[in-house]
Design a protein around this motif. Structure first.
Motif, PDB file in Angstrom:
ATOM      1  N   LEU A  40      39.534  40.872  77.157  1.00  0.00           N
ATOM      2  CA  LEU A  40      39.871  41.799  76.073  1.00  0.00           C
ATOM      3  C   LEU A  40      40.717  42.958  76.601  1.00  0.00           C
ATOM      4  N   PHE A  41      40.338  43.528  77.746  1.00  0.00           N
ATOM      5  CA  PHE A  41      41.077  44.654  78.326  1.00  0.00           C
ATOM      6  C   PHE A  41      42.481  44.233  78.722  1.00  0.00           C
ATOM      7  N   MET A  42      42.595  43.001  79.257  1.00  0.00           N
ATOM      8  CA  MET A  42      43.919  42.497  79.625  1.00  0.00           C
ATOM      9  C   MET A  42      44.824  42.469  78.390  1.00  0.00           C
ATOM     10  N   VAL A  43      44.279  41.943  77.292  1.00  0.00           N
ATOM     11  CA  VAL A  43      45.060  41.870  76.050  1.00  0.00           C
ATOM     12  C   VAL A  43      45.396  43.283  75.554  1.00  0.00           C
ATOM     13  N   LEU A  44      44.369  44.171  75.586  1.00  0.00           N
ATOM     14  CA  LEU A  44      44.582  45.552  75.137  1.00  0.00           C
ATOM     15  C   LEU A  44      45.696  46.226  75.917  1.00  0.00           C
ATOM     16  N   ALA A  45      45.763  45.934  77.227  1.00  0.00           N
ATOM     17  CA  ALA A  45      46.760  46.588  78.076  1.00  0.00           C
ATOM     18  C   ALA A  45      48.168  46.147  77.701  1.00  0.00           C
ATOM     19  N   LEU A  46      48.288  44.897  77.234  1.00  0.00           N
ATOM     20  CA  LEU A  46      49.634  44.385  76.958  1.00  0.00           C
ATOM     21  C   LEU A  46      50.107  44.686  75.538  1.00  0.00           C
ATOM     22  N   ILE A  47      49.163  45.063  74.657  1.00  0.00           N
ATOM     23  CA  ILE A  47      49.556  45.355  73.268  1.00  0.00           C
ATOM     24  C   ILE A  47      50.597  46.475  73.178  1.00  0.00           C
ATOM     25  N   PRO A  48      50.377  47.619  73.856  1.00  0.00           N
ATOM     26  CA  PRO A  48      51.396  48.687  73.741  1.00  0.00           C
ATOM     27  C   PRO A  48      52.771  48.238  74.215  1.00  0.00           C
ATOM     28  N   LEU A  49      52.809  47.473  75.317  1.00  0.00           N
ATOM     29  CA  LEU A  49      54.100  47.001  75.825  1.00  0.00           C
ATOM     30  C   LEU A  49      54.806  46.166  74.762  1.00  0.00           C
ATOM     31  N   GLY A  50      54.037  45.229  74.178  1.00  0.00           N
ATOM     32  CA  GLY A  50      54.605  44.371  73.145  1.00  0.00           C
ATOM     33  C   GLY A  50      55.109  45.190  71.967  1.00  0.00           C
ATOM     34  N   LEU A  51      54.280  46.150  71.516  1.00  0.00           N
ATOM     35  CA  LEU A  51      54.661  46.948  70.350  1.00  0.00           C
ATOM     36  C   LEU A  51      55.901  47.789  70.624  1.00  0.00           C
ATOM     37  N   VAL A  52      55.943  48.430  71.808  1.00  0.00           N
ATOM     38  CA  VAL A  52      57.088  49.281  72.139  1.00  0.00           C
ATOM     39  C   VAL A  52      58.355  48.433  72.215  1.00  0.00           C
TER      40      VAL A  52
END
Lengths: 301, 291
Positions: A40-52
Motif C-alpha cells: 500500500l505504501f509503495m502505491v501511495l508513494a507513486l500516486i503523487p508522481l503519477g498525478l503530477v
C-alpha cells in the motif's frame, strides 16, 4: 520387524511434505498484514508522481507550439506568446554554473580519489556532504550578498554563480565515485611504463571515468535547471531577451522563475504559460534521468 | 634511463597543487557562505538581538522584525511532513529490498521513486496550487493556501530521500544476519522488525535527518502553498502560516535597508538549523560505516 512394534516419538513422525502454513497463526497474519501495508505504501508513494506527471502533461503538453520557444512572455490577458527569453536565460545560467563547477568539481574529486590521503580528504568529503545539504535559498542569499550587492544589479552571473555552488557537491561526489571505480591495476600499469602522476590521471584514469562523470554532470545540470529559489533574487525575471551588449549585467529570465511568477497571478493565459514551462522542465529532467540510467549501464573497465 | 625533465616535475607538482586547491575551495565555500550571511546579518543582530527569535511581528514599514511565526511554521510543516513520509518511505524501502517482485520490476520502481526527487520543487508548487488546494478545499475546512497543503507536498518531496537512504542502509545489512534469523524460525516480518531494521537503524535515522534538513530549507513548495502569514501563529493546519525560507523568497527582492539585514538574520537562523541537522546526520551515518 521388531522395530515396527516400537512406536516412534511423535516428533519423528513428521513428514516435511505435509507441512502447511497455519493461516490462523497470529505471526503469519501479522506478516501478511505488514506485506499488505508495505505494498500500500509503495502505491501511495507513486500516486503523487503519477498525478503530477499527468496534470503537467495534460495542462502543459497540450499548449506546446513552436511559438512557445521563440516568443516573449505575454502580458496579462493577451493570447499567444512564449518563453523564449526564459529558455535562453536558463541555458545561459546553467552554462555559467557548469563552467565554474565542472572544472573545480572534477579537480577536487581528482584530489579526493587520487592524491588525497588522510585527514584533509576526509574533511573535504565531509564539507562537501554538508554543502549539499545547504538549502538552495541560502545559496541564493549568499550570491545576492556577494554579487548582486557588489555589482548593484541583478544579473545572470549572480544566478549562474548560485547554480555553480548548488551543482558542485553532486559533481564532486559522482566524479569521486567514478574515479574510485577505475581499477588500481590500470594506474599501476601506467606508472609502470613511466608515466607521471598527472599523465596517469589525465590520460588513463580520467578517460576511463568519463561516462560516469558525464552522467553526474548531466544530473547536476538537470537539477540546477529546475532550481527556483536561488534565482528569485539573484537573476530576478524580465519580460525581455538577455542583453549581451550589457554583459548580461541585468535581470535575466529563467523558466523556473517564470513558472513561479505566472503560477501566482490570476491571469489564465499566464497560468497556461506556467504549465507549459513546467512541462518543459519536467520533460527535461525525465529525459536526463533516463539517459543517465542508460549511460551508467556501460562501464569502460 | 634518464631522470625526469624539470618541466615534467613542475607540471606534476602544479597539477597536484591545483587539485588540492580545488578540494579546499569546497570547504572554503562553506566557510565563505557562513561568514557572508553572518556579516550581513550583523546590523539586525545588534539591533534586535535574541528578541528577534521570540517576536511575532514582521512589519517592514515600522522596521519591527521577529520570526517566531516563521520559525514555528518551518518546524511544524517539516514535522508534519516527516510524520507522513517516514512511515511511507520506510515501507517503500522495505518493499524494494525484499524479494516480493522480480529484479527488473524492482529496478523500475526504484527509478520511479528517484524521479519523485527529481521533479523541480516549483512544479510541485504549481501542481499544489491548481490541483491539491482545490481538492483539499472540497474535503477539509481549508479555505486557500495553508499549512496542510505545504506539509503534504513537503512529505512528497522528502519521501524519496528517506526511501533511498533507508534502502541503502537495509541492503548493507549482511545477509548472514537475515539467514541466521530465518534459520531460527523467524518469519519474514519478524526478521525485518527485530534484525534488519535495528541493524540498519543508524543509516535510517541519518536518512530521516537529511530529509528533515531538506524539509526545513525547502523554499518553493512552501512559498507557493503555505499562505505566507508572517504575523501570527495559528495552531490549525488549515490556517495560513509561513516558513523562514518562504519569508526570504517573498521579501528579499523588494527589501532595502534594515529589512535586508533582518532577512539576512532570518537566513542565518535557517542556515544554522539546517547545518546542525545535516552535520548530526553525517555523524550518525558515519557510525553506521564503522559497524
Amino acid at each position: 520387524m521388531t522395530t515396527d512394534s516400537v512406536p516412534k516419538p511423535a516428533a519423528f513422525q513428521l513428514d516435511p511434505t505435509q507441512l502447511q502454513r497455519d493461516y490462523g497463526s497470529p505471526r503469519i497474519v501479522f506478516g501478511l498484514i505488514m506485506t499488505g501495508v508495505s505494498i500500500l505504501f509503495m502505491v501511495l508513494a507513486l500516486i503523487p508522481l503519477g498525478l503530477v506527471l499527468y496534470y503537467v502533461t495534460i495542462e502543459g503538453g497540450s499548449k506546446l507550439s513552436w511559438d512557445l520557444f521563440v516568443a516573449l512572455p505575454p502580458p496579462p490577458l493577451v493570447e499567444g506568446g512564449g518563453f523564449g527569453n526564459a529558455l535562453v536565460g536558463t541555458i545561459i545560467m546553467v552554462a555559467i554554473g557548469a563552467a565554474i563547477s565542472v572544472p573545480v568539481g572534477v579537480m577536487a574529486a581528482i584530489y579526493l580519489a587520487e592524491f588525497g590521503t588522510g585527514k584533509i580528504a576526509d574533511w573535504v568529503r565531509f564539507a562537501n556532504k554538508v554543502l549539499s545539504g545547504v538549502p538552495s535559498i541560502i545559496v541564493g542569499v549568499f550570491a545576492y550578498a556577494v554579487l548582486v550587492v557588489t555589482f548593484r544589479t541583478y544579473s545572470a552571473w549572480a544566478g549562474g554563480f548560485a547554480m555553480a555552488i548548488l551543482m558542485l557537491p553532486t559533481i564532486i561526489a559522482s566524479t569521486d565515485e567514478a574515479l574510485k571505480l577505475v581499477p588500481q591495476e590500470v594506474r599501476q600499469a601506467s606508472v609502470g611504463i613511466g608515466a607521471n602522476d598527472y599523465q596517469t590521471v589525465l590520460r588513463v584514469v580520467l578517460p576511463a571515468a568519463v561516462p560516469a562523470i558525464v552522467t553526474g554532470v548531466t544530473l547536476a545540470v538537470a537539477r540546477a535547471a529546475g532550481e527556483t529559489a536561488p534565482l528569485i533574487f539573484t537573476a530576478l525575471f524580465t519580460q525581455f531577451w538577455p542583453n549581451w551588449s550589457n554583459w548580461l549585467l541585468e535581470p535575466t529570465a529563467s523558466l523556473s522563475v517564470m513558472v513561479y511568477n505566472f503560477a501566482i497571478v490570476p491571469f489564465e493565459n499566464q497560468q497556461e504559460m506556467a504549465f507549459a514551462g513546467s512541462f518543459v522542465l519536467v520533460f527535461f529532467v525525465l529525459l536526463t534521468s533516463v539517459a543517465a540510467r542508460l549511460a551508467t549501464a556501460r562501464r569502460v573497465y | 634511463m634518464q631522470p625526469r625533465a624539470a618541466s615534467e616535475r613542475f607540471f606534476d607538482t602544479a597539477f597536484k597543487r591545483l587539485a588540492l586547491i580545488a578540494a579546499l575551495a569546497v570547504a572554503a565555500a562553506l566557510l565563505w557562505i557562513t561568514c557572508i550571511v553572518a556579516l550581513r546579518a550583523l546590523p539586525a543582530l545588534s539591533e534586535f538581538g535574541l528578541e528577534f527569535l521570540v517576536t511575532s511581528t514582521w512589519n517592514p514599514p515600522r522596521n519591527a522584525y521577529g520570526i517566531l511565526p516563521s520559525m514555528y511554521g518551518t518546524v511544524v510543516s517539516s514535522v508534519i511532513a516527516l510524520m507522513i513520509s517516514v512511515p511511507i518511505g520506510l515501507g517503500v524501502a522495505i518493499f524494494l529490498s525484499e524479494d516480493y517482485i522480480p529484479p527488473g520490476v524492482q529496478r523500475i520502481l526504484v527509478f520511479l521513486v528517484e524521479l519523485l526527487a527529481a521533479v523541480p520543487s516549483v512544479v510541485y508548487g504549481l501542481w499544489g496550487i491548481f490541483v491539491l488546494i482545490p481538492f483539499l478545499k472540497e474535503i477539509t475546512p481549508l479555505r486557500g493556501p495553508g499549512m496542510l497543503p505545504a506539509a503534504l507536498i513537503l512529505a512528497v518531496m522528502t519521501l524519496p530521500i528517506i526511501a533511498a537512504l533507508a534502502r541503502d542502509a537495509i541492503s548493507n545489512v549482511p545477509i548472514e544476519l537475515r539467514q541466521a534469523s530465518v534459520g531460527l524460525g523467524a518469519t519474514r516480518w519478524e526478521t525485518i522488525f527485530r534484525v534488519i531494521v535495528p541493524a540498519a537503524s543508524s543509516g535510517i535515522i541519518g536518512g530521516i535527518m537529511l530529509a528533515l534538513g531538506r524539509a526545513l530549507g525547502e523554499t518553493m513548495a512552501a512559498t507557493m502553498l503555505i499562505g505566507n502569514s508572517t504575523n501570527n501563529i495559528s495552531l490549525s493546519v488549515f490556517a495560513p502560516s509561513s516558513t523562514i525560507a518562504a519569508l526570504l523568497a517573498n521579501q528579499f527582492a523588494e527589501a532595502s535597508g534594515l529589512q535586508v539585514a533582518a532577512l539576512m538574520y532570518a537566513a542565518l537562523i535557517l542556515f544554522a538549523i539546517t547545518l546542525v541537522v545535516n552535520i548530526l546526520a553525517q555523524v550518525v551515518i558515519r557510525r553506521l560505516q564503522r559497524i
